[in-house]
Each structure stands twice: as structure tokens, then as C-alpha cells.
Enzyme design. Structure first.
Site, mmCIF file in Angstrom:
data_model
loop_
_atom_site.group_PDB
_atom_site.id
_atom_site.type_symbol
_atom_site.label_atom_id
_atom_site.label_comp_id
_atom_site.label_asym_id
_atom_site.label_seq_id
_atom_site.Cartn_x
_atom_site.Cartn_y
_atom_site.Cartn_z
ATOM 1 N N TYR A 1 -4.136 4.080 6.411
ATOM 2 C CA TYR A 1 -4.463 3.414 7.667
ATOM 3 C C TYR A 1 -5.687 4.031 8.338
ATOM 4 O O TYR A 1 -6.557 3.325 8.852
ATOM 5 C CB TYR A 1 -3.281 3.476 8.640
ATOM 6 C CG TYR A 1 -2.114 2.609 8.263
ATOM 7 C CD1 TYR A 1 -2.239 1.221 8.179
ATOM 8 C CD2 TYR A 1 -0.876 3.172 7.984
ATOM 9 C CE1 TYR A 1 -1.158 0.429 7.840
ATOM 10 C CE2 TYR A 1 0.211 2.383 7.639
ATOM 11 C CZ TYR A 1 0.062 1.008 7.570
ATOM 12 O OH TYR A 1 1.138 0.237 7.220
ATOM 13 N N LYS B 1 0.837 -1.188 0.000
ATOM 14 C CA LYS B 1 0.000 0.000 0.000
ATOM 15 C C LYS B 1 0.878 1.246 0.000
ATOM 16 O O LYS B 1 2.023 1.179 0.475
ATOM 17 C CB LYS B 1 -0.955 -0.009 1.201
ATOM 18 C CG LYS B 1 -0.277 0.098 2.572
ATOM 19 C CD LYS B 1 -0.258 1.516 3.075
ATOM 20 C CE LYS B 1 0.594 1.610 4.323
ATOM 21 N NZ LYS B 1 1.714 2.521 4.168
#
Length: 365
Positions: free
Chosen positions: A217, A133
Site C-alpha cells: 500500500y 495482493k
């Protein structure tokens, strides 16, 4: 507690889980293997300090090869992990991986601006793909990656390690079961003080900016907590060190998300301050996770009683992630975090940048 391998696949989970549209894991023509061979592309900190050590702990996969542009690194890894010369590639010889039966999965661990190119090339080589990511810099790039993997009949998974770890799985399960009632408000923060000045995270052309990194996140925190997809966002961004975060690059990002149920979320991410927590307020109580996205040491506390605490050593999150994804491939099951999940986050990231730039609320389709 539900087995960690059932996270986001149990009938107790709704919202985000229901919104997921897992990539198809295509049946291959190769004979079944007890373990899948993984090639790491890019040998920076994350591969060196976390993924490679984690692959020494996995049951379903192993470190089979590497791709690097640095001959000195290649030699060091060759000796440390006993990697055969035929499984060591440069970026110029990358496409030859197609002819190597030792390698089943290519794990792309490069700066975000390079993800699309190497995921597409890996798919064309006929290998399953894992990508770190953020999945890519734009939603269009994400979609291109998804399409390339589907066209070449290989699986695609995004390296969202928290989906695979037991503390996250327990709090999501508890929220879906109504432990604190209807979710009303979420606050999620993830940040640290980054002393670096020339890393890709400080370079706009390489996919830098905190929203792409730590920001993913906190978006995950809001989406997993509510079980919904946001429909609108407002945002603010600022940079306290313009000599480091240049050309409008965000050092700190804050966003406010609106969800279909009426729930709200305030998320914060930064390279200029230390913070890491998830607070969820429901109609019958609260949940506090702190730290929320660390590599280990997560702790949770329900206001109406009970703790969440599953201890383990670093790099078990990465080992669990890769074991889960390898298990899915070998058993022709959907990936726990398919490309479509990474695409959803990048669509929100793009909306946040637009909202911060215009000062207006941006709808998310």
C-alpha cells in the site's frame, strides 16, 4: 471529476500510468455474457467478509463457485449463496473448473506463497484470473504468472482495490494536473496492531512479513503520488515481537525511495502500530489523505483549498474493483491493474529487503 473507470487511462495522467504496460485482454470464443461468473479460491476473512458480500452488489459479475479445503465451509457457503454442487471444488478437484462454463473468472485469495501455483493452474484451465495482493513472493513468480496467462490467452488482474475507488482517483488526477506543483516529497504510512500469532502474515514460508502486505500500500502511495518508478532505495526493518515474527520476519519496515525527478519518498508499514496516511509536498502546496488505504472513510485536504471526500459503505471498494475488471474482460479492454503492476511492486519489495539486509542503497532496474 473524471469517471472512476478512466483512472490511470486518462491523458491527464503520466508517470506511473505511462509506465504501465497493461496485459492484453484476449478475445475468447465463448458467447457474450451479461455477467461473468466468479469462483473464489480460499474462503478466509477477505473472501467471507468482503468479496462475497461485494459480489452481491456487482453489476458485471456474480459469485458462481468456490474452492475450499474445508467441507464445513463448502456446506455453509452452498446454503448461504445458493451455489450449485457442480460449482463447488476442493483443491484436489480444482483443475476440473476447466470444464465448467458457469465460471469465467478465478479469484485467487490464498496466502502469497500459493499465488503462483493457482494462478498458473487457473490460466491453464482457460479462465481469466484475479489475484489478491501481494501478487507473489518473488518477481520471478510474478513473471511466471504473467507468462502463463499470456500463453493461455486469459487476462490477469491484481486486486489493488484503491485504483478503483474515487478518492484515490481524484487525488491522482489533481496531482497530475499540477494542483500542488512539482512533487518533491511523499510520506506514506500504513499499519495496524496485529494480535494474531499463527496467520500466514506471521509465517515466512507462506509469504508473511509486513512489507508484502501493508508495504504494498505504501509503495503504491509513493508511486501514484509521484507518477514515477523509484530508481534506488534504502531501508530499515525491525521486529519488536521476535517470538511472533521469527526467522528475521519484518514486523515493521521503513524505506526511503529516490525517483528520477529528484522526488523522495519515506514509507512506513507495520503490524505493531496503527497508522494510515499519505502526505505529498509539492512546490506550490501539499496534499493530506487520512485515512489513506482504509476500506472506506478516506478524506483528503489540499493546502491551497478543497477537500476530497467520496463516502460509501463497505464493501464498495471490492465491488467497484470486480465490476471494473469484469467490464474490461467483457469489452476486451486492458485491465486497470494488470500483472505487470503487481510485478513492479514486488521488484521494489525485493530491493527493500536487500537494502535492509545489507544496510546499503540498492538500485532498482
Amino acid at each position: 471529476m473524471t469517471s472512476r473507470r478512466t483512472f490511470l487511462h486518462t491523458t491527464a495522467l503520466t508517470g506511473v500510468a505511462a509506465a504501465l504496460s497493461p496485459s492484453v485482454v484476449w478475445a475468447g470464443t465463448k458467447p457474450a455474457k451479461d455477467k461473468l461468473g466468479v469462483a473464489l479460491v480460499g474462503l478466509g476473512y477477505y473472501s467471507t467478509d468482503l468479496l462475497a458480500p461485494a459480489l452481491q452488489k456487482t453489476k458485471n459479475c456474480y459469485l458462481a463457485g468456490i474452492v475450499t479445503g474445508t467441507p464445513e465451509k463448502a456446506e455453509k457457503w452452498k446454503k448461504q449463496y445458493n451455489i450449485p454442487d457442480k460449482n463447488i471444488y476442493s483443491y484436489q478437484t480444482f483443475d476440473q473448473i476447466a470444464n465448467n462454463p458457469d465460471i469465467d473468472v478465478i479469484y485467487v485469495v490464498l496466502p502469497p506463497s500459493m499465488h503462483e501455483e493457482y494462478v498458473v493452474r487457473a490460466a491453464k484451465a482457460g479462465k481469466h484470473v484475479w489475484v489478491e495482493k501481494p501478487m507473489a513472493v518473488t518477481a520471478k513468480e510474478c513473471q511466471n504468472m504473467i507468462d502463463a496467462c499470456a500463453k493461455n490467452k486469459v487476462s490477469l488482474a491484481v486486486g489493488y482495490r484503491l485504483h478503483h475507488e474515487p478518492n484515490t482517483q481524484e487525488y491522482v488526477k489533481g496531482l497530475r494536473e499540477g494542483k500542488i506543483g512539482k512533487i518533491q516529497m511523499v510520506s506514506c504510512s500504513a499499519g495496524y496492531y496485529d494480535n494474531r500469532t499463527t496467520h500466514w502474515k506471521q509465517k515466512k514460508e507462506m509469504g508473511g512479513g509486513v512489507m508484502y502486505d501493508m508495504g504494498v500500500y505504501v509503495l503504491q502511495g509513493a508511486r501514484l503520488a509521484t507518477g514515477e518508478e523509484p530508481i534506488a532505495v534504502t531501508a530499515q526493518q525491525y521486529t519488536a515481537r521476535p517470538d511472533v515474527y521469527k526467522n528475521g520476519l519484518d514486523e515493521t519496515s521503513m524505506a526511503q525511495l529516490i525517483f528520477p525527478s529528484g522526488a523522495r519518498a519515506a514509507v512506513q508499514s507495520s503490524y505493531g502500530m496503527n497508522m494510515n496516511f499519505l502526505d505529498v509536498t509539492g512546490s506550490k502546496g501539499t496534499l493530506r489523505m487520512e485515512p489513506y488505504s482504509a476500506y472506506n472513510g478516506q478524506n483528503g485536504l489540499w493546502s491551497n483549498g478543497g477537500k476530497i471526500e467520496h463516502p460509501y459503505e463497505v464493501p464498495m471498494q471490492q465491488a467497484m474493483q470486480m465490476d471494473d475488471d469484469a467490464h474490461a474482460i467483457m469489452n476486451k479492454k486492458p485491465m486497470m491493474v494488470p500483472g505487470e503492476e503487481g510485478l513492479r511492486d514486488i521488484k521494489i519489495v525485493e530491493a527493500i529487503y536487500q537494502a535492509a539486509r545489507t544496510g546499503r542503497e540498492v538500485k532498482i532496474g
